[in-house]
Design a protein around this motif. Structure first.
Motif, PDB file in Angstrom:
ATOM      1  N   ALA A 126       3.283 -23.061 -31.797  1.00 47.22           N
ATOM      2  CA  ALA A 126       1.909 -23.480 -31.524  1.00 47.22           C
ATOM      3  C   ALA A 126       1.018 -22.292 -31.173  1.00 47.22           C
ATOM      4  O   ALA A 126      -0.148 -22.237 -31.568  1.00 47.22           O
ATOM      5  CB  ALA A 126       1.901 -24.491 -30.381  1.00 47.22           C
ATOM      6  N   ALA A 127       1.575 -21.317 -30.447  1.00 35.84           N
ATOM      7  CA  ALA A 127       0.779 -20.174 -30.004  1.00 35.84           C
ATOM      8  C   ALA A 127       0.628 -19.115 -31.091  1.00 35.84           C
ATOM      9  O   ALA A 127      -0.415 -18.459 -31.187  1.00 35.84           O
ATOM     10  CB  ALA A 127       1.415 -19.546 -28.767  1.00 35.84           C
TER      11      ALA A 127
ATOM     12  N   PRO B 105      -2.868 -20.534 -24.956  1.00 35.61           N
ATOM     13  CA  PRO B 105      -1.946 -21.519 -25.529  1.00 35.61           C
ATOM     14  C   PRO B 105      -1.383 -22.419 -24.426  1.00 35.61           C
ATOM     15  O   PRO B 105      -1.367 -22.045 -23.246  1.00 35.61           O
ATOM     16  CB  PRO B 105      -0.842 -20.665 -26.167  1.00 35.61           C
ATOM     17  CG  PRO B 105      -1.393 -19.287 -26.250  1.00 35.61           C
ATOM     18  CD  PRO B 105      -2.387 -19.159 -25.142  1.00 35.61           C
TER      19      PRO B 105
ATOM     20  N   PRO C  72       1.262 -19.322 -34.930  1.00 36.73           N
ATOM     21  CA  PRO C  72       1.671 -20.123 -36.093  1.00 36.73           C
ATOM     22  C   PRO C  72       2.309 -19.313 -37.211  1.00 36.73           C
ATOM     23  O   PRO C  72       3.315 -19.748 -37.794  1.00 36.73           O
ATOM     24  CB  PRO C  72       0.353 -20.765 -36.546  1.00 36.73           C
ATOM     25  CG  PRO C  72      -0.519 -20.770 -35.339  1.00 36.73           C
ATOM     26  CD  PRO C  72      -0.154 -19.518 -34.584  1.00 36.73           C
TER      27      PRO C  72
ATOM     28  N   THR D 119      -5.639 -19.335 -33.844  1.00 32.05           N
ATOM     29  CA  THR D 119      -5.615 -20.371 -32.809  1.00 32.05           C
ATOM     30  C   THR D 119      -6.784 -20.261 -31.827  1.00 32.05           C
ATOM     31  O   THR D 119      -7.002 -21.141 -31.009  1.00 32.05           O
ATOM     32  CB  THR D 119      -4.310 -20.284 -31.993  1.00 32.05           C
ATOM     33  OG1 THR D 119      -4.245 -18.994 -31.352  1.00 32.05           O
ATOM     34  CG2 THR D 119      -3.096 -20.464 -32.896  1.00 32.05           C
TER      35      THR D 119
ATOM     36  N   THR E 179      -7.059 -18.325 -29.294  1.00 33.18           N
ATOM     37  CA  THR E 179      -6.542 -18.272 -27.927  1.00 33.18           C
ATOM     38  C   THR E 179      -6.163 -16.843 -27.571  1.00 33.18           C
ATOM     39  O   THR E 179      -5.947 -15.997 -28.450  1.00 33.18           O
ATOM     40  CB  THR E 179      -5.306 -19.170 -27.748  1.00 33.18           C
ATOM     41  OG1 THR E 179      -4.296 -18.770 -28.689  1.00 33.18           O
ATOM     42  CG2 THR E 179      -5.655 -20.638 -27.960  1.00 33.18           C
TER      43      THR E 179
ATOM     44  N   ASN F  59      -5.840 -14.225 -30.802  1.00 30.14           N
ATOM     45  CA  ASN F  59      -5.341 -14.784 -32.059  1.00 30.14           C
ATOM     46  C   ASN F  59      -6.487 -15.491 -32.762  1.00 30.14           C
ATOM     47  O   ASN F  59      -6.978 -16.520 -32.288  1.00 30.14           O
ATOM     48  CB  ASN F  59      -4.186 -15.757 -31.778  1.00 30.14           C
ATOM     49  CG  ASN F  59      -3.480 -16.205 -33.035  1.00 30.14           C
ATOM     50  OD1 ASN F  59      -4.104 -16.631 -34.001  1.00 30.14           O
ATOM     51  ND2 ASN F  59      -2.152 -16.111 -33.025  1.00 30.14           N
TER      52      ASN F  59
END
Length: 454
Positions: free
Chosen positions: A234-235, A215, A237, A177, A179, A174
């Protein structure tokens, strides 16, 4: 009594969505001065479910550094037990006690993943708790370097770099993020995912910080905590915002969003669909059932769609780090143990730095170096850490725990600074001016490939 009251307050805060940051409950003085080994032993020997006999029963009071000390202490105790057993076995079998004392890994540089998988996959859990010693093979010949920690660190860097390569298709990345997540379309065998989990565990046991970023939901799942919609947001968005808009929309949900109880994912260029519940393809999402849809989608994305991959990953991790000390950590603290602190205190790094080759803390070149480093932007400082250590984060306890070595690399020249990430060392020529040092350092840092995953 005070601890019990704090626990009630902490639980109320958690139930309220984390009103009080978890870190506010840490007691630095207690964590620093307590006999953590004795506390651990008392905790493990306690057979009562109600008697309070150790601060390990109130882990929220302990700092991550203290918990890390306990985990490494637990590892050391287990390793010592296995070392004694290995030495006894070697004595009776006529083997070498020195060899049996370590987890010996021999890998070809051109086949790091294959060789690591072949050697780690069939080991007993007790063998994985031995101190790791790595030998690289080049051209069929063992490299002469003695593994005093640097070779092991390089092994982890090379292994994680290869495991997360896009061509392996084990993980997705991603960009927003920064991650990785498990690929639901992966065709890799479970052994490969178990290897990644074992690598995380081995890195913890051998005190190596990894440049691996997942994440927080991954660390929750490792601790047996079920992820929530907040973890999805959070992982992922962008996806999270879309689902939140669906929940908040006040108009005709069915007509505007046109969704059914299905989820789509890409499988090697082909879009596939999976029902979130029996008959889901024919069930429209409406204002009345949208919360159920979001809950089912969250469970599918974070659990069901990657159940096989994550199950093997977690099993590999727990083979190494499944001891009682793991239960002391929160998900955020476990993440910290694996990939280090995001906060960077370069003053602390300067205070513990070592010098060789004619340099000292008072040398003009060294003074220029620190003046230049402190003046850099945060991203440039992270790039410098990646260049010199192979990770852009600090170890548990901060940069003051990082043994940076600055060595003189000859007189002023056109050569750029170089580094040995396995030993956290910077080879710095004695440039004629601070401006020249700055230009050369930034050129080296910004153009180095390093071991980053992306």
């Amino acid at each position: 009594m005070a601890g019990v009251l704090l626990d009630i307050l902490r639980q109320a805060s958690e139930d309220g969505g984390g009103i009080i940051p978890y870190t506010e409950f840490h007691n630095a003085q207690l964590s620093e001065h307590a006999n953590l080994q004795a506390e651990y032993v008392a905790w493990r020997q306690n057979t009562s479910t109600t008697a309070l006999c150790s601060i390990c029963q109130m882990p929220y009071l302990l700092t991550p550094e203290a918990k890390s000390f306990i985990m490494h202490g637990e590892a050391a105790m287990q390793q010592q037990q296995h070392l004694s057993a290995a030495a006894m076995q070697a004595f009776f079998s006529g083997g070498s006690a020195a060899v049996a004392a370590f987890l010996q890994i021999r890998v070809r540089r051109s086949h790091v993943v294959e060789d690591a998988l072949n050697q780690l996959a069939h080991l007993e859990a007790q063998d994985l708790k031995k101190p790791l010693r790595v030998t690289f093979i080049t051209g069929g010949v063992p490299e002469p370097a003695q593994d005093e920690g640097g070779v092991t660190k390089e092994f982890f860097q090379l292994l994680t770099r290869d495991l997360f390569r896009p061509e392996y298709a084990m993980f997705t990345y991603n960009e927003l993020t920064r991650t990785h997540w498990f690929s639901p379309a992966s065709l890799e065998a479970e052994d490969e995912y178990a290897l990644v989990g074992a690598v995380l565990g081995l890195a913890i046991y051998n005190a190596v910080i990894l440049d691996v970023h997942f994440p927080l939901a991954v660390y929750k799942k490792l601790l047996g905590i079920r992820p929530t919609f907040a973890d999805l947001k959070a992982a992922f968005p962008d996806l999270g915002r879309g689902l939140q808009q669906l929940l908040d929309f006040e108009g005709d949900v069915e007509a505007v969003f046109c969704r059914s109880f299905t989820a789509q994912y890409e499988f090697y260029g082909e879009m596939r669909e999976e029902e979130l519940k029996p008959g889901g393809a024919s069930i429209p999402v409406t204002a009345a059932n949208r919360r159920e849809y979001v809950d089912l989608y969250t469970a599918w994305l974070l659990e069901g769609s990657v159940g096989r991959q994550f199950g093997a990953f977690r099993a590999g991790f727990l083979r190494v780090c499944g001891g009682p000390a793991l239960t002391l950590f929160t998900p955020a603290e476990l993440e910290l143990l694996v990939c280090g602190l995001p906060h960077l205190d370069f003053e602390a790094l300067q205070a513990v730095a070592k010098y060789e080759g004619g340099y000292s803390a008072e040398h003009q070149e060294v003074r220029w170096f620190w003046e230049v480093l402190h003046s850099l932007s945060l991203e440039q400082k992270r790039a410098f850490l990646m260049f010199t250590t192979g990770s852009d984060r600090a170890p548990v306890g901060g940069l003051g725990k990082l043994p940076l070595l600055i060595q003189r690399a000859g007189p002023d020249s056109d050569n750029l600074p170089t580094s040995h990430t396995c030993f956290n060392s910077l080879l710095l020529p004695e440039y004629a001016s601070k401006d020249r040092l700055r230009a050369k350092l930034l050129t080296a840092v910004e153009n180095a490939q390093g071991f980053g995953l992306q």
